[in-house]
Each structure stands twice: as structure tokens, then as C-alpha cells.
Write a protein that holds these residues in place. Structure first.
Motif, mmCIF file in Angstrom:
data_model
loop_
_atom_site.group_PDB
_atom_site.id
_atom_site.type_symbol
_atom_site.label_atom_id
_atom_site.label_comp_id
_atom_site.label_asym_id
_atom_site.label_seq_id
_atom_site.Cartn_x
_atom_site.Cartn_y
_atom_site.Cartn_z
ATOM 1 N N TYR A 137 0.823 -1.212 0.000
ATOM 2 C CA TYR A 137 0.000 0.000 0.000
ATOM 3 C C TYR A 137 0.860 1.267 0.000
ATOM 4 O O TYR A 137 0.338 2.365 -0.204
ATOM 5 N N HIS A 138 2.157 1.128 0.229
ATOM 6 C CA HIS A 138 3.040 2.293 0.151
ATOM 7 C C HIS A 138 2.988 2.919 -1.244
ATOM 8 O O HIS A 138 3.081 4.144 -1.378
ATOM 9 N N GLN A 139 2.860 2.077 -2.284
ATOM 10 C CA GLN A 139 2.847 2.618 -3.647
ATOM 11 C C GLN A 139 1.580 3.415 -3.958
ATOM 12 O O GLN A 139 1.517 4.120 -4.965
ATOM 13 N N TYR A 140 0.586 3.298 -3.122
ATOM 14 C CA TYR A 140 -0.678 3.996 -3.351
ATOM 15 C C TYR A 140 -0.886 5.140 -2.355
ATOM 16 O O TYR A 140 -1.971 5.725 -2.307
ATOM 17 N N GLY A 141 0.140 5.433 -1.569
ATOM 18 C CA GLY A 141 0.003 6.499 -0.578
ATOM 19 C C GLY A 141 -0.946 6.143 0.545
ATOM 20 O O GLY A 141 -1.504 7.035 1.194
ATOM 21 N N LEU A 142 -1.121 4.853 0.799
ATOM 22 C CA LEU A 142 -2.074 4.394 1.804
ATOM 23 C C LEU A 142 -1.390 3.638 2.938
ATOM 24 O O LEU A 142 -2.048 2.899 3.676
ATOM 25 N N ALA A 143 -0.082 3.800 3.075
ATOM 26 C CA ALA A 143 0.652 3.129 4.147
ATOM 27 C C ALA A 143 1.778 4.032 4.622
ATOM 28 O O ALA A 143 2.275 4.889 3.880
ATOM 29 N N ALA A 144 2.165 3.819 5.873
ATOM 30 C CA ALA A 144 3.265 4.591 6.445
ATOM 31 C C ALA A 144 3.914 3.788 7.557
ATOM 32 O O ALA A 144 3.260 2.984 8.234
ATOM 33 N N ASP A 145 5.213 4.002 7.726
ATOM 34 C CA ASP A 145 5.965 3.431 8.837
ATOM 35 C C ASP A 145 6.306 4.560 9.795
ATOM 36 O O ASP A 145 6.759 5.634 9.370
ATOM 37 N N SER A 146 6.099 4.315 11.074
ATOM 38 C CA SER A 146 6.287 5.366 12.071
ATOM 39 C C SER A 146 7.156 4.857 13.213
ATOM 40 O O SER A 146 7.329 3.647 13.400
ATOM 41 N N LEU A 161 5.871 -3.689 13.333
ATOM 42 C CA LEU A 161 5.190 -2.969 14.409
ATOM 43 C C LEU A 161 4.926 -1.509 14.093
ATOM 44 O O LEU A 161 3.944 -0.940 14.564
ATOM 45 N N GLY A 162 5.785 -0.877 13.327
ATOM 46 C CA GLY A 162 5.594 0.537 13.031
ATOM 47 C C GLY A 162 4.750 0.809 11.807
ATOM 48 O O GLY A 162 4.522 1.969 11.454
ATOM 49 N N HIS A 163 4.269 -0.238 11.159
ATOM 50 C CA HIS A 163 3.550 -0.093 9.884
ATOM 51 C C HIS A 163 2.042 -0.053 10.108
ATOM 52 O O HIS A 163 1.482 -0.860 10.843
ATOM 53 N N VAL A 164 1.380 0.890 9.438
ATOM 54 C CA VAL A 164 -0.080 0.919 9.365
ATOM 55 C C VAL A 164 -0.467 1.208 7.920
ATOM 56 O O VAL A 164 0.291 1.830 7.168
ATOM 57 N N GLU A 165 -1.648 0.749 7.543
ATOM 58 C CA GLU A 165 -2.132 0.997 6.185
ATOM 59 C C GLU A 165 -3.644 1.133 6.200
ATOM 60 O O GLU A 165 -4.325 0.637 7.104
ATOM 61 N N PHE A 166 -4.145 1.817 5.198
ATOM 62 C CA PHE A 166 -5.583 2.047 5.060
ATOM 63 C C PHE A 166 -6.047 1.300 3.819
ATOM 64 O O PHE A 166 -5.739 1.691 2.697
ATOM 65 N N ARG A 167 -6.779 0.224 4.025
ATOM 66 C CA ARG A 167 -7.165 -0.651 2.924
ATOM 67 C C ARG A 167 -8.469 -0.176 2.293
ATOM 68 O O ARG A 167 -9.559 -0.615 2.658
ATOM 69 N N LYS A 168 -8.316 0.692 1.331
ATOM 70 C CA LYS A 168 -9.481 1.176 0.608
ATOM 71 C C LYS A 168 -9.967 0.106 -0.367
ATOM 72 O O LYS A 168 -9.155 -0.528 -1.048
ATOM 73 N N PRO A 169 -11.275 -0.095 -0.467
ATOM 74 C CA PRO A 169 -11.801 -1.101 -1.399
ATOM 75 C C PRO A 169 -11.401 -0.794 -2.833
ATOM 76 O O PRO A 169 -11.436 0.353 -3.276
ATOM 77 N N GLY A 170 -11.011 -1.842 -3.550
ATOM 78 C CA GLY A 170 -10.695 -1.707 -4.962
ATOM 79 C C GLY A 170 -9.285 -1.284 -5.279
ATOM 80 O O GLY A 170 -8.897 -1.252 -6.445
ATOM 81 N N VAL A 171 -8.482 -0.958 -4.250
ATOM 82 C CA VAL A 171 -7.114 -0.511 -4.517
ATOM 83 C C VAL A 171 -6.204 -1.701 -4.774
ATOM 84 O O VAL A 171 -5.484 -1.766 -5.763
ATOM 85 N N MET A 172 -6.240 -2.676 -3.874
ATOM 86 C CA MET A 172 -5.446 -3.891 -4.036
ATOM 87 C C MET A 172 -6.335 -5.086 -3.745
ATOM 88 O O MET A 172 -7.143 -5.062 -2.816
ATOM 89 N N LYS A 173 -6.179 -6.144 -4.541
ATOM 90 C CA LYS A 173 -6.961 -7.360 -4.340
ATOM 91 C C LYS A 173 -6.186 -8.277 -3.413
ATOM 92 O O LYS A 173 -5.110 -8.745 -3.753
ATOM 93 N N ARG A 174 -6.772 -8.524 -2.218
ATOM 94 C CA ARG A 174 -6.130 -9.400 -1.241
ATOM 95 C C ARG A 174 -7.125 -10.425 -0.752
ATOM 96 O O ARG A 174 -8.295 -10.182 -0.712
#
Length: 279
Positions: free
Chosen positions: A213-222, A266-279
Motif C-alpha cells: 500500500y506504500h505505492q498507493y500512498g495508503l501506508a506509512a511506517d512510524s 510494528l511501526g507499519h499501518v495501512e488504510f485498505r481502501k476497497p478496490g485498490v489492491m486485491k487481497r
């Protein structure tokens, strides 16, 4: 083929004519059919007798088994009652005590988080913090834990707007409620950088380009800031406690936390928007 049909027809006609013209032939056929019917009747009766005998045997065995079981229970009733008590009393006691503990230790602090989430959904716009000096991310301690961090993107503008607000809300709750200052150490990640990190092995990442999701601007490591220094290591008890709280808060605002994965991040979070990636 035609000759065969004619021959069969001829034989059939002769047989019918014989039955019509000769009484003795009719008598022979009648006796043969009667004998066959008697044989079939005898076979049916034999099958019925065997089934009836089997049913009676099963019924007798069942009655004997019931009687034996009842006699066993009567002879050992006190032992059976004691065994049931030994099996049932401990879990019932534990269940009753656990229920009381849960009620007694109820914490309504979650209501604060719910109010902040409601404010987020109502349109409260949080502002990203100013960028930190680059040298914060290039120390030897940081490089050992997180390679290639000096070239990582920490540009909030490259992230999805909805994800940005949820992550900023997480940072705000971590600061105000738990006393942890958090910073983003990597947000958007280009496909080329993703492949480069994947080539470093599974200890860094298993995801290749467009599998994150980093490639879609929907993930970050903190990570955390303490006394002006970046704290990433998981060996620090203070940081480990912070990561646990971070995961809880992130999930409460609708984000997915990497700490629950088989290969924990542990530092990773992501926002799984529908239709962005098929998992």
C-alpha cells in the motif's frame, strides 16, 4: 440384419401359433410360470423372515444395553456425581470470577477515543507537523535497524488525504493519551524503491512493486521520538509498549496494523481502501 429380423419374427410367430393350437404347450408354459412364481415368493418370504429376526435381535441387544447401563449408574452413582463435580466446578468458578473481574475493571477511557474518531469523521482537519532535520534519520543506530531510511519519503502531501487524517489522529491520541511523540519515517514508496528493499531479503520486506500500500500512498511506517532522538528498536521496553498502544489506537481509527501479521511490522499501518489492491 434384415435376415436376422425376419428369422426372429418367424420364431416368434411359430411360438404364438404353437400356444394357440396345442393345449399341451400351453400347459407346459403355465406350469413353468407357476413354478417360477413360487420360487420368487419363497425368496421374498425368506428375506422377510431374516429381517424380522435381525430386528428382534437388535431390539433385545438395545434393551440389554440400556438395562446394563442403568444398573452401572445405580451401582456407581456417587462416584459419577463426584466426577461431574470435579469436571464442572473449576470452569464454572473461573467463568463466574472472570465475569466479575471484567465488570469491576471496566475502563471508559475508550469513550475518549470514540469522541476523537467522531470528530475526525465530522470533518476535523489535522495539520501535519513540520519536517524533522534529515540527520535525525541518518544516525548509526537508526541505520542498523532500518536500512536506506535516509532516502525514504516523509512527504505528507504524497499520502492519501483520508489516510493522512487517520494517521494524524493516531499520532494525536498517542501524544495526548499515552505521552508518546510519533513521527513518520516513511510514507509513499516508489515501485523502484519497493523492489530494491525486496531484494534485501525477507527480513526487510517480502512485497515487491505494487504489492504494498506504500505505492498507493495508503501506508506509512512510524517510530517514536524521545529526548530528541528517533527510537525504532523493538528491544527497548518503552518502545515495545508504545508499539502495542500504537496498534490499538491505529485500529480504533480504521487502520490495519502490521503488528498482527505473521512477519510483524510494528511501526507499519495501512488504510485498505476497497478496490485498490486485491487481497
Amino acid at each position: 440384419m434384415f435376415v436376422l429380423v425376419v428369422a426372429l419374427y418367424f420364431l416368434l410367430a411359430c411360438g404364438v401359433a404353437g400356444l394357440l393350437l396345442f393345449p399341451a404347450a400351453r400347459e407346459i408354459v403355465y406350469l413353468a410360470l407357476a413354478k417360477r412364481r413360487q420360487q420368487i415368493g419363497a425368496q421374498v418370504q425368506n428375506w422377510r423372515d431374516r429381517r424380522s429376526e435381525t430386528t428382534r435381535s437388535l431390539s433385545q441387544n438395545l434393551q440389554a444395553s440400556r438395562l446394563s447401563s442403568w444398573q452401572f449408574i445405580k451401582r456407581h452413582q456417587w462416584i459419577l456425581l463426584a466426577g461431574m463435580a470435579v469436571v464442572l466446578i473449576p470452569p464454572l468458578t473461573a467463568w463466574m470470577l472472570s465475569g466479575k473481574t471484567m465488570l469491576g475493571s471496566y475502563d471508559d477511557s475508550g469513550q475518549v477515543v470514540n469522541q476523537q474518531i467522531a470528530a475526525l469523521l465530522e470533518g476535523e482537519q489535522l495539520v501535519p507537523p513540520p519536517p524533522l532535520p534529515p540527520e535525525v534519520f541518518t544516525t548509526q543506530e537508526v541505520a542498523q535497524v532500518r536500512p536506506m531510511l535516509d532516502t525514504a519519503s516523509r512527504n505528507w502531501q504524497a499520502l492519501d488525504a483520508d489516510f493522512t487524517q487517520r494517521l494524524l489522529m493516531t499520532f494525536k491520541i498517542m501524544k495526548e493519551k499515552h505521552g508518546y511523540d510519533m513521527v513518520i519515517i516513511e510514507g509513499y514508496r516508489s515501485p523502484e524503491r519497493q523492489n530494491a528493499l525486496a531484494q534485501m531479503g525477507g527480513s526487510v520486506t517480502n512485497a515487491k512493486a505494487f504489492q504494498s500500500y506504500h505505492q498507493y500512498g495508503l501506508a506509512a511506517d512510524s517510530a517514536f521520538m524521545r529526548s530528541g532522538k528517533l527510537v525504532i528498536t523493538e528491544k527497548d521496553p518503552w518502545a515495545m509498549r508504545g508499539y502495542q498502544l500504537y496498534g490499538e489506537v491505529a485500529e480504533s481509527v480504521g487502520l490495519t496494523w502490521g503488528g498482527r501479521w505473521k512477519m510483524m511490522d510494528l511501526g507499519h499501518v495501512e488504510f485498505r481502501k476497497p478496490g485498490v489492491m486485491k487481497r
